[in-house]
Design a protein around this motif. Structure first.
Motif, short mmCIF file in Angstrom:
data_model
loop_
_atom_site.label_atom_id
_atom_site.label_comp_id
_atom_site.label_asym_id
_atom_site.label_seq_id
_atom_site.Cartn_x
_atom_site.Cartn_y
_atom_site.Cartn_z
N THR A 167 -5.27 3.42 4.82
CA THR A 167 -4.82 2.18 4.18
C THR A 167 -5.98 1.42 3.55
OG1 THR A 167 -4.94 1.02 6.30
CG2 THR A 167 -2.81 1.95 5.66
N TRP A 223 0.83 -1.20 0.00
CA TRP A 223 0.00 0.00 0.00
C TRP A 223 0.87 1.26 0.00
CZ3 TRP A 223 -0.47 4.34 2.95
CH2 TRP A 223 -1.59 5.15 2.70
N ASP A 270 2.26 1.93 -3.45
CA ASP A 270 1.23 2.49 -4.33
C ASP A 270 0.91 3.94 -3.95
OD1 ASP A 270 1.04 0.14 -5.74
OD2 ASP A 270 -0.73 -0.59 -4.65
N GLY A 318 -7.70 2.49 -2.01
CA GLY A 318 -6.89 2.04 -3.12
C GLY A 318 -6.25 3.22 -3.82
#
Length: 252
Positions: free
Chosen positions: A237, A17, A20, A240
């Motif tokens: 978290t 995560w 990203d 997305g």
């Protein structure tokens, strides 16, 4: 020297995560433009309270300024911006309460490897021995997630920091391990306090005499920080990359 340790339970930040999220932040920053004294988002909206102050946008030497409450001014200068190598920033801040200078570096942003921070603060209206702070910190990302997620051993604490102020110095180290409940982290924070300079013996004695109240204050501060972390981090978290991007655009 006085040594204080305290363990807190933290909601985890999965490394995928984080990778990203950093990619989303970097993509968004690189999609902005600087023109006519403004920093613009891809849809043409202005990034509020930020203005270019010299140099080519996101190139070494590029500077940006922000003024809050018509008093506190922050200036950030890009020293390096290479996603595969490092993003390095220098910053200064000035306001009625004092001045701050420092540097921040994220190595290998596309695959975060290490974070380094350093800074100095000079406070106004504070007695001279307590008015100057020097601090630095380093986080080894690989060691942190190795210890936090897999319980692997590391040669030294993944997160280390040092704060020097007048006649005293504090060294902070944090070591995570897999938590006992629901995949969280148990993070043990160790603080070492010692005197420095000609008054070191007296300061060391004072630290020893006040160890118990100091330990209570450290534990309270860490518990408060953990409570805030656990209230906010899971909300982040859960997002997305697309959701995070939209959130950043709607709340720049």
């Amino acid at each position: 020297m006085v040594r204080i340790s305290h363990t807190v339970a933290l909601a985890p930040v999965p490394r995928p995560w984080l990778v990203d999220a950093l990619g989303t932040l970097t993509d968004l920053a690189e999609s902005t433009t600087a023109e006519d004294g403004r920093v613009l988002l891809p849809d043409g909206r202005q990034v509020p309270d930020v203005r270019p102050a010299g140099g080519r946008h996101l190139r070494p030497g590029a500077a940006y300024e922000s003024t809050e409450k018509a008093a506190d001014t922050v200036r950030i200068t890009v020293e390096e911006w290479r996603r595969t190598r490092a993003v390095r920033l220098a910053f200064t801040g000035s306001g009625p309460d004092g001045d701050l200078t420092g540097r921040a570096a994220l190595f290998a942003p596309d695959r975060p490897d290490r974070v380094e921070l350093s800074g100095r603060a000079v406070l106004r209206s504070v007695p001279s021995p307590l008015s100057r702070f020097d601090a630095d910190a380093e986080l080894s990302c690989a060691d942190w997630w190795k210890a936090a997620d897999r319980g692997g051993s590391v040669r030294r604490p993944p997160l280390r920091a040092r704060l020097t102020c007048g006649v005293a110095r504090a060294e902070v180290a944090a070591v995570p391990r897999p938590g006992r409940d629901h995949g969280g982290w148990d993070v043990t924070v160790t603080v070492r306090l010692r005197g420095r300079g000609p008054l070191r013996p007296l300061v060391s004695l004072a630290l020893h005499l006040t160890r118990r109240p100091l330990a209570r204050e450290v534990a309270k501060a860490l518990d408060d920080t953990a409570r805030d972390w656990n209230a906010q981090v899971p909300q982040l978290t859960a997002l997305g990359p697309g959701e995070l991007h939209r959130k950043l655009l709607t709340e720049p």
